[in-house]
Design a protein around this motif. Structure first.
Motif, PDB file in Angstrom:
ATOM      1  N   ALA A  26      -2.575  -6.733  -8.632  1.00  0.00           N
ATOM      2  CA  ALA A  26      -2.726  -6.823  -7.187  1.00  0.00           C
ATOM      3  C   ALA A  26      -1.999  -5.645  -6.550  1.00  0.00           C
ATOM      4  N   PRO A  27      -2.258  -5.369  -5.264  1.00  0.00           N
ATOM      5  CA  PRO A  27      -1.559  -4.243  -4.621  1.00  0.00           C
ATOM      6  C   PRO A  27      -0.064  -4.454  -4.497  1.00  0.00           C
ATOM      7  N   TYR A  28       0.387  -5.697  -4.549  1.00  0.00           N
ATOM      8  CA  TYR A  28       1.811  -6.013  -4.595  1.00  0.00           C
ATOM      9  C   TYR A  28       1.946  -7.384  -5.238  1.00  0.00           C
ATOM     10  N   THR A  29       3.169  -7.754  -5.583  1.00  0.00           N
ATOM     11  CA  THR A  29       3.413  -9.026  -6.261  1.00  0.00           C
ATOM     12  C   THR A  29       3.914 -10.062  -5.271  1.00  0.00           C
ATOM     13  N   PRO A 100       9.997  -9.629  10.573  1.00  0.00           N
ATOM     14  CA  PRO A 100      10.485  -9.986   9.236  1.00  0.00           C
ATOM     15  C   PRO A 100       9.499  -9.637   8.126  1.00  0.00           C
ATOM     16  N   VAL A 101       8.223  -9.550   8.483  1.00  0.00           N
ATOM     17  CA  VAL A 101       7.167  -9.219   7.521  1.00  0.00           C
ATOM     18  C   VAL A 101       6.183  -8.289   8.215  1.00  0.00           C
ATOM     19  N   PHE A 102       5.739  -7.263   7.523  1.00  0.00           N
ATOM     20  CA  PHE A 102       4.719  -6.375   8.075  1.00  0.00           C
ATOM     21  C   PHE A 102       3.933  -5.747   6.932  1.00  0.00           C
ATOM     22  N   THR A 103       2.853  -5.080   7.272  1.00  0.00           N
ATOM     23  CA  THR A 103       2.005  -4.410   6.295  1.00  0.00           C
ATOM     24  C   THR A 103       2.184  -2.908   6.405  1.00  0.00           C
ATOM     25  N   GLN A 104       2.395  -2.253   5.272  1.00  0.00           N
ATOM     26  CA  GLN A 104       2.266  -0.801   5.245  1.00  0.00           C
ATOM     27  C   GLN A 104       0.876  -0.493   4.729  1.00  0.00           C
ATOM     28  N   HIS A 105       0.088   0.137   5.575  1.00  0.00           N
ATOM     29  CA  HIS A 105      -1.304   0.404   5.251  1.00  0.00           C
ATOM     30  C   HIS A 105      -1.421   1.668   4.402  1.00  0.00           C
ATOM     31  N   ALA A 106      -2.264   1.587   3.393  1.00  0.00           N
ATOM     32  CA  ALA A 106      -2.570   2.730   2.536  1.00  0.00           C
ATOM     33  C   ALA A 106      -3.861   3.390   2.994  1.00  0.00           C
ATOM     34  N   ARG A 107      -4.066   4.612   2.538  1.00  0.00           N
ATOM     35  CA  ARG A 107      -5.345   5.281   2.843  1.00  0.00           C
ATOM     36  C   ARG A 107      -6.511   4.469   2.310  1.00  0.00           C
ATOM     37  N   PRO A 109      -7.581   0.858   1.893  1.00  0.00           N
ATOM     38  CA  PRO A 109      -7.117  -0.449   2.388  1.00  0.00           C
ATOM     39  C   PRO A 109      -6.821  -1.452   1.283  1.00  0.00           C
ATOM     40  N   GLU A 110      -7.465  -1.320   0.136  1.00  0.00           N
ATOM     41  CA  GLU A 110      -7.226  -2.248  -0.956  1.00  0.00           C
ATOM     42  C   GLU A 110      -5.848  -2.047  -1.592  1.00  0.00           C
ATOM     43  N   ARG A 111      -5.180  -0.952  -1.263  1.00  0.00           N
ATOM     44  CA  ARG A 111      -3.858  -0.654  -1.811  1.00  0.00           C
ATOM     45  C   ARG A 111      -2.728  -0.961  -0.827  1.00  0.00           C
ATOM     46  N   SER A 112      -3.046  -1.455   0.357  1.00  0.00           N
ATOM     47  CA  SER A 112      -2.001  -1.735   1.345  1.00  0.00           C
ATOM     48  C   SER A 112      -1.046  -2.793   0.808  1.00  0.00           C
ATOM     49  N   VAL A 113       0.209  -2.720   1.238  1.00  0.00           N
ATOM     50  CA  VAL A 113       1.231  -3.614   0.707  1.00  0.00           C
ATOM     51  C   VAL A 113       1.905  -4.390   1.830  1.00  0.00           C
ATOM     52  N   GLN A 114       2.338  -5.604   1.503  1.00  0.00           N
ATOM     53  CA  GLN A 114       3.161  -6.389   2.412  1.00  0.00           C
ATOM     54  C   GLN A 114       4.621  -6.046   2.146  1.00  0.00           C
ATOM     55  N   THR A 184      -0.058  15.994  -1.304  1.00  0.00           N
ATOM     56  CA  THR A 184      -0.277  15.448  -2.646  1.00  0.00           C
ATOM     57  C   THR A 184      -0.420  13.936  -2.605  1.00  0.00           C
ATOM     58  N   HIS A 185       0.476  13.268  -1.898  1.00  0.00           N
ATOM     59  CA  HIS A 185       0.392  11.808  -1.811  1.00  0.00           C
ATOM     60  C   HIS A 185      -0.924  11.355  -1.183  1.00  0.00           C
ATOM     61  N   LEU A 186      -1.380  12.086  -0.180  1.00  0.00           N
ATOM     62  CA  LEU A 186      -2.594  11.673   0.523  1.00  0.00           C
ATOM     63  C   LEU A 186      -3.872  11.995  -0.243  1.00  0.00           C
ATOM     64  N   THR A 187      -3.844  12.991  -1.109  1.00  0.00           N
ATOM     65  CA  THR A 187      -5.084  13.416  -1.776  1.00  0.00           C
ATOM     66  C   THR A 187      -5.173  13.000  -3.238  1.00  0.00           C
ATOM     67  N   LEU A 188      -4.049  12.917  -3.941  1.00  0.00           N
ATOM     68  CA  LEU A 188      -4.085  12.602  -5.373  1.00  0.00           C
ATOM     69  C   LEU A 188      -3.756  11.142  -5.660  1.00  0.00           C
ATOM     70  N   ASN A 189      -3.390  10.386  -4.638  1.00  0.00           N
ATOM     71  CA  ASN A 189      -3.068   8.977  -4.790  1.00  0.00           C
ATOM     72  C   ASN A 189      -3.547   8.282  -3.525  1.00  0.00           C
ATOM     73  N   ASP A 190      -4.039   7.072  -3.629  1.00  0.00           N
ATOM     74  CA  ASP A 190      -4.464   6.370  -2.419  1.00  0.00           C
ATOM     75  C   ASP A 190      -3.628   5.123  -2.148  1.00  0.00           C
ATOM     76  N   LYS A 191      -2.440   5.068  -2.768  1.00  0.00           N
ATOM     77  CA  LYS A 191      -1.485   4.017  -2.457  1.00  0.00           C
ATOM     78  C   LYS A 191      -0.635   4.455  -1.267  1.00  0.00           C
ATOM     79  N   PRO A 192       0.130   3.551  -0.649  1.00  0.00           N
ATOM     80  CA  PRO A 192       1.014   3.967   0.445  1.00  0.00           C
ATOM     81  C   PRO A 192       2.095   4.921  -0.037  1.00  0.00           C
ATOM     82  N   PHE A 193       2.703   5.649   0.884  1.00  0.00           N
ATOM     83  CA  PHE A 193       3.742   6.596   0.484  1.00  0.00           C
ATOM     84  C   PHE A 193       4.828   6.666   1.541  1.00  0.00           C
ATOM     85  N   MET A 194       5.833   7.500   1.280  1.00  0.00           N
ATOM     86  CA  MET A 194       7.022   7.590   2.113  1.00  0.00           C
ATOM     87  C   MET A 194       7.042   8.905   2.886  1.00  0.00           C
TER      88      MET A 194
END
Length: 510
Positions: A26-29, A100-107, A109-114, A184-194
């Protein structure tokens, strides 16, 4: 087919499936077990009282920014020079507006994390200037290393986040690095980044690149960046971190306040005293975030490592480090903030037994404590001076195991397997039972990096040590990497932005 070849074929199939993204992660546990805390209500009351006293009687310095000092003063804090003092309860009252809870959206959407709640996110190490692999040894990192490591994390299903400065690409000038890292984070990976935090203009550039990749309106309305600012313990927020905090808060992006503390040097030598200091620093800084933009996402972060009082060197995998996490998580929960802390830290220089047991001790502590965002989960060597290629895939295996562990035991009707008891006669075995056939692929967690065969099988297959197997897996993952899809127009716009900003920065127009 011989047993050894069957086992190798099975491992190759699993690795190939994960390399192509066809994994089961899953995108997160989502945790389904309780949290382990080492702090009771009486101890919590003591720590919170001491933190309030520190902020009231000693205060915290916010350096190099008159606007911040004026903002504090306008809302009732007591400001003397760059020192700010707070009445007991003042900071907690402001922090209440943080989600207390929010979503960080990834490029993707299936990789977005809570972030927060029962979610756990596992992320790479951050900041090392060196890399290490078994073929080339330790060396300064380059942008090629940064890209390769980003490719690895894109494919490792147990890692939920692309991270930030996974290594410092020293072949790129410092003022330009943030552009190439974000690209690099935006083009070589589609998970969220910092996001970048080393200058306000670098934070602004990172936000703008996300707007190009994900749409301006979307970014302005959602959290797409997760950025860590460190206090200068004890009790200082310097202007570099402060300016980055302000940029991300204004943009509605997540800022993690993570005091960087080496116990005995940057805090007193006890866990109890350090907890009070860290709580004070986090409360004052998150209160500032909420003054800038009420409701902006924020997280309670920690990086605590005791130093050796014999040598002065940081130590990792210690009981105190884990104890600190298991107490600080409770403090974060009481503030209603997601909790960010460290994972697989080690002082070992190579991916050896020391690296394994120190990293596992810290990672297990983070998992058991319920840390919401586990940074430095993969790759750490040499106390975060080095990222190890082999260590990344070895650590990812342990992250996978922790994720299975915190999901708890399945007590469903299917898991009770009563049909199997009636199918198998007493004294028989369950290998051929229908329940086994129905569940054999997922019944037990199986790591990719551990060899569970016999000594004879291991010798026949080349007598490889684990780091040899890890080295082969790194090569395979990089060789089989496929770039995640991106609209050609967006890619060109990102390329153009990096080129234009590079010219402006090199010309002195930041």
């Amino acid at each position: 087919m011989a047993a050894g070849e069957t086992r190798r074929a099975g491992r190759r199939a699993r690795m190939a499936a994960r390399a192509t993204g066809a994994d089961v992660y899953a995108p997160y546990t989502t945790r389904k077990i309780g949290k382990v805390s080492l702090i009771d209500e009486d101890a919590v009351a003591i720590i919170e009282h001491n933190a309030d006293r520190i902020l009231d009687e000693i205060g915290m310095e916010f350096r190099g920014d008159a606007e911040t000092l004026e903002l504090f003063k306008r809302h009732g804090a007591r400001v003397t020079g760059e020192r700010v003092r707070f009445d007991p309860g003042w900071c907690r009252d402001r922090i209440r507006t943080a989600p207390p809870v929010f979503t960080q959206h990834a490029r993707n959407p299936e990789r977005s994390v809570q972030i927060g709640g029962d979610a756990q996110v596992y992320a790479p190490s951050f900041g090392p200037p060196f890399v290490h692999d078994m073929e080339n040894g330790r060396r300064y990192a380059t942008i090629e290393d940064f890209r390769n490591i980003t490719k690895l994390h894109h494919q490792l299903g147990a890692i939920n986040h692309s991270g930030g400065v996974v290594v410092e690409p020293v072949d790129i000038p410092v003022p330009l690095r943030h552009l190439h890292m974000a690209h690099t984070h935006l083009t070589l990976n589609d998970k969220p980044f910092m996001g970048a935090v080393t200058a306000p203009e670098r934070a602004r550039d990172t936000i703008e690149m996300c707007r190009i990749a994900m749409g301006k309106d979307f970014v302005d309305r959602n959290c797409v960046l997760y950025s860590v600012v460190n206090t200068n313990a004890p009790l200082v927020m310097d202007e570099t971190m402060l300016w980055a905090l302000k940029e991300y808060a204004r943009a509605g992006q997540c800022t993690v306040v993570s005091p960087f503390v080496l116990g005995g040097a940057m805090s007193p030598v006890t866990v109890a005293a350090t907890l009070s200091q860290v709580l004070a620093e986090v409360m004052a800084s998150v209160a500032l975030i909420q003054l800038i933009r009420p409701g902006a996402p924020a997280a309670f972060g920690t990086f605590f490592s005791p130093i050796s009082l014999r040598t002065g060197a940081p130590t990792f995998g210690t009981p105190e480090g884990t104890q600190f996490q298991m107490c600080a998580k409770t403090l974060a929960d009481r503030l209603g903030l997601p909790f960010h802390s460290v994972g697989g830290l080690t002082a070992s220089k190579v991916p050896d037994a020391q690296a394994g047991y120190e990293s596992q001790a810290q990672l297990m502590g983070a998992a058991m404590a319920g840390v919401n965002f586990i940074i430095h989960a993969t790759g750490c060597l040499e106390g975060l001076l080095t990222t190890g290629y082999e260590k990344i895939v070895m650590d990812a295996d342990r992250c996978s195991a922790m994720q299975r562990f915190v999901q708890g035991v399945d007590f469903s009707e299917a898991a009770q397997a009563m049909d199997a008891f009636f199918e198998v006669e007493p004294g028989g075995h369950f290998l051929g039972a229908q329940h086994t056939w129905d569940n054999f692929e997922t019944a037990f967690w199986m790591g990719e990096m551990s060899d569970n065969g016999t000594f004879e099988q291991w010798r026949a297959e080349g007598a490889q040590w684990q780091h040899d197997r890890a080295s082969a897996r790194v090569r395979q993952l990089i060789d089989e990497y496929e770039t995640p899809p991106m609209d050609i127009g967006i890619r060109e716009a990102l390329d153009d932005f990096v080129a234009r900003r590079s010219r402006e920065i090199e010309g002195g127009n930041t």
